[in-house]
Design a protein around this motif. Structure first.
Motif, mmCIF file in Angstrom:
data_model
loop_
_atom_site.group_PDB
_atom_site.id
_atom_site.type_symbol
_atom_site.label_atom_id
_atom_site.label_comp_id
_atom_site.label_asym_id
_atom_site.label_seq_id
_atom_site.Cartn_x
_atom_site.Cartn_y
_atom_site.Cartn_z
ATOM 1 N N PHE A 140 27.004 42.987 43.346
ATOM 2 C CA PHE A 140 27.243 42.143 42.181
ATOM 3 C C PHE A 140 28.558 42.480 41.481
ATOM 4 O O PHE A 140 28.931 41.828 40.513
ATOM 5 C CB PHE A 140 26.091 42.286 41.183
ATOM 6 C CG PHE A 140 24.740 42.007 41.779
ATOM 7 C CD1 PHE A 140 24.544 40.977 42.689
ATOM 8 C CD2 PHE A 140 23.655 42.789 41.426
ATOM 9 C CE1 PHE A 140 23.299 40.720 43.227
ATOM 10 C CE2 PHE A 140 22.396 42.542 41.959
ATOM 11 C CZ PHE A 140 22.211 41.507 42.866
ATOM 12 N N LEU A 141 29.240 43.530 41.938
ATOM 13 C CA LEU A 141 30.486 43.962 41.309
ATOM 14 C C LEU A 141 31.686 43.407 42.067
ATOM 15 O O LEU A 141 31.623 43.178 43.276
ATOM 16 C CB LEU A 141 30.557 45.495 41.284
ATOM 17 C CG LEU A 141 29.394 46.218 40.606
ATOM 18 C CD1 LEU A 141 29.618 47.728 40.660
ATOM 19 C CD2 LEU A 141 29.205 45.750 39.170
ATOM 20 N N ALA A 142 32.793 43.244 41.357
ATOM 21 C CA ALA A 142 34.036 42.802 41.989
ATOM 22 C C ALA A 142 34.609 43.933 42.839
ATOM 23 O O ALA A 142 34.206 45.096 42.708
ATOM 24 C CB ALA A 142 35.040 42.397 40.905
ATOM 25 N N GLU A 143 35.539 43.584 43.709
ATOM 26 C CA GLU A 143 36.242 44.610 44.495
ATOM 27 C C GLU A 143 36.958 45.548 43.515
ATOM 28 O O GLU A 143 37.556 45.091 42.539
ATOM 29 C CB GLU A 143 37.255 43.938 45.419
ATOM 30 C CG GLU A 143 37.962 44.865 46.363
ATOM 31 C CD GLU A 143 37.085 45.392 47.494
ATOM 32 O OE1 GLU A 143 37.520 46.380 48.118
ATOM 33 O OE2 GLU A 143 36.002 44.849 47.758
ATOM 34 N N PRO A 144 36.857 46.868 43.718
ATOM 35 C CA PRO A 144 37.512 47.800 42.792
ATOM 36 C C PRO A 144 39.025 47.588 42.743
ATOM 37 O O PRO A 144 39.633 47.154 43.732
ATOM 38 C CB PRO A 144 37.198 49.179 43.373
ATOM 39 C CG PRO A 144 36.122 48.972 44.362
ATOM 40 C CD PRO A 144 36.171 47.556 44.801
ATOM 41 N N GLU A 145 39.595 47.915 41.606
ATOM 42 C CA GLU A 145 41.050 47.876 41.490
ATOM 43 C C GLU A 145 41.645 48.887 42.463
ATOM 44 O O GLU A 145 41.142 50.009 42.581
ATOM 45 C CB GLU A 145 41.482 48.235 40.060
ATOM 46 C CG GLU A 145 41.116 47.189 39.028
ATOM 47 C CD GLU A 145 41.854 45.887 39.224
ATOM 48 O OE1 GLU A 145 43.047 45.920 39.610
ATOM 49 O OE2 GLU A 145 41.241 44.826 39.008
ATOM 50 N N PRO A 146 42.707 48.513 43.174
ATOM 51 C CA PRO A 146 43.317 49.456 44.125
ATOM 52 C C PRO A 146 43.820 50.721 43.423
ATOM 53 O O PRO A 146 44.357 50.653 42.319
ATOM 54 C CB PRO A 146 44.492 48.667 44.714
ATOM 55 C CG PRO A 146 44.168 47.232 44.456
ATOM 56 C CD PRO A 146 43.372 47.219 43.176
ATOM 57 N N SER A 147 43.603 51.843 44.065
ATOM 58 C CA SER A 147 44.111 53.126 43.572
ATOM 59 C C SER A 147 44.080 54.107 44.733
ATOM 60 O O SER A 147 43.463 53.842 45.770
ATOM 61 C CB SER A 147 43.235 53.656 42.421
ATOM 62 O OG SER A 147 41.969 54.064 42.920
ATOM 63 N N GLU A 148 44.721 55.237 44.532
ATOM 64 C CA GLU A 148 44.699 56.263 45.583
ATOM 65 C C GLU A 148 43.274 56.745 45.832
ATOM 66 O O GLU A 148 42.880 56.975 46.976
ATOM 67 C CB GLU A 148 45.595 57.440 45.185
ATOM 68 C CG GLU A 148 47.068 57.154 45.297
ATOM 69 C CD GLU A 148 47.915 58.379 44.998
ATOM 70 O OE1 GLU A 148 47.381 59.509 45.037
ATOM 71 O OE2 GLU A 148 49.120 58.186 44.736
#
Length: 196
Positions: free
Chosen positions: A6-14
Motif C-alpha cells: 500500500f506504500l509508494a516506492e521509496p525515495e531513492p537513496s544510498e
C-alpha cells in the motif's frame, strides 16, 4: 517489478539502493517486503539486529528457526512468511514436515521441536495465556532461562515483522511461489495471494 504494498516506492537513496542490492545478491530480485521496509532502512536494520541477536541468544539452529517462523506465520495467517519459511524448512527437512508445521500437526518433528512450535503458536494466539508449565516444557526441551528469553524475543520479533508486512499489503513474490514445493503451496491457503 514488485510493489511496496500500500506504500509508494521509496525515495531513492544510498540506503535504499544498498537494501535492494542485498536482495538481488541474495535472491536475484528485490522482494516486495523489502520495498515496504525500504521506506526506513534504519528501522529494518534495527529489527534485523534484534532478530539476529535473539536467535543467537536462544542458540537456534536454521531448522529450529524454520520451525518457529513457519509455525507462527501459519498461526497468523501470513502467506508471505509461510511460503518463504515453509520452503526453507522443506529444504532443511522435507516437504511433508514443512506441510505438517504449516497445518499444525507437527508430524516429522521430535518432541523438543514440537515444544518450540507450540510456544510460537501460543505467542501468536494468546501470550497472556502462557503458564509456568509452558516455560518448564521449554527447559525440558533444552533451553535455559537465557535461551528462553532469546527464543521468546525472536518469536516476538518475527511476529512484528509479519505484522508490518501484512498490514502494509506486502504481497508474496511470484518467485517465492515458484520456489515452494507443492506440499507448501497446498497448505498456504490464507493471507494475501502471491503475485503472478
Amino acid at each position: 517489478m514488485g510493489t511496496g504494498g500500500f506504500l509508494a516506492e521509496p525515495e531513492p537513496s544510498e540506503a535504499v539502493e544498498a537494501t535492494y542490492a542485498a536482495d538481488i545478491a541474495d535472491d536475484g530480485y528485490v522482494m516486495n517486503l523489502t520495498r515496504v521496509w525500504a521506506q526506513a532502512p534504519p528501522v529494518q536494520d534495527a529489527w534485523s539486529a534484534l532478530s539476529v541477536e535473539a536467535a543467537e541468544t536462544a542458540g537456534l539452529t536454521f531448522r529450529q528457526k524454520g520451525i518457529v517462523v513457519t509455525a507462527l506465520a501459519a498461526a497468523m495467517g501470513d502467506a508471505y512468511c509461510s511460503l518463504a519459511w515453509g520452503t526453507r524448512l522443506a529444504r532443511a527437512s522435507d516437504a511433508p514436515t514443512a506441510r505438517a508445521v504449516l497445518d499444525g500437526t507437527d508430524e516429522g518433528l521430535d518432541d523438543d521441536e514440537r515444544t518450540i512450535a507450540a510456544w510460537a503458536r501460543q505467542l501468536v494466539r494468546d501470550p497472556n495465556g502462557t503458564t509456568a508449565a509452558d516455560v518448564d516444557a521449554l527447559r525440558r526441551a533444552g533451553f535455559d532461562d537465557r535461551a528462553i528469553l532469546g527464543l521468546t524475543a525472536y518469536i516476538a520479533a518475527r511476529i512484528a515483522f509479519s505484522t508490518v508486512n501484512d498490514a502494509l499489503g506486502a504481497i508474496p513474490d511470484a518467485e517465492l511461489r515458484a520456489a515452494a514445493p507443492p506440499a507448501v503451496l497446498d497448505a498456504v491457503t490464507y493471507g494475501r495471494a502471491a503475485t503472478a
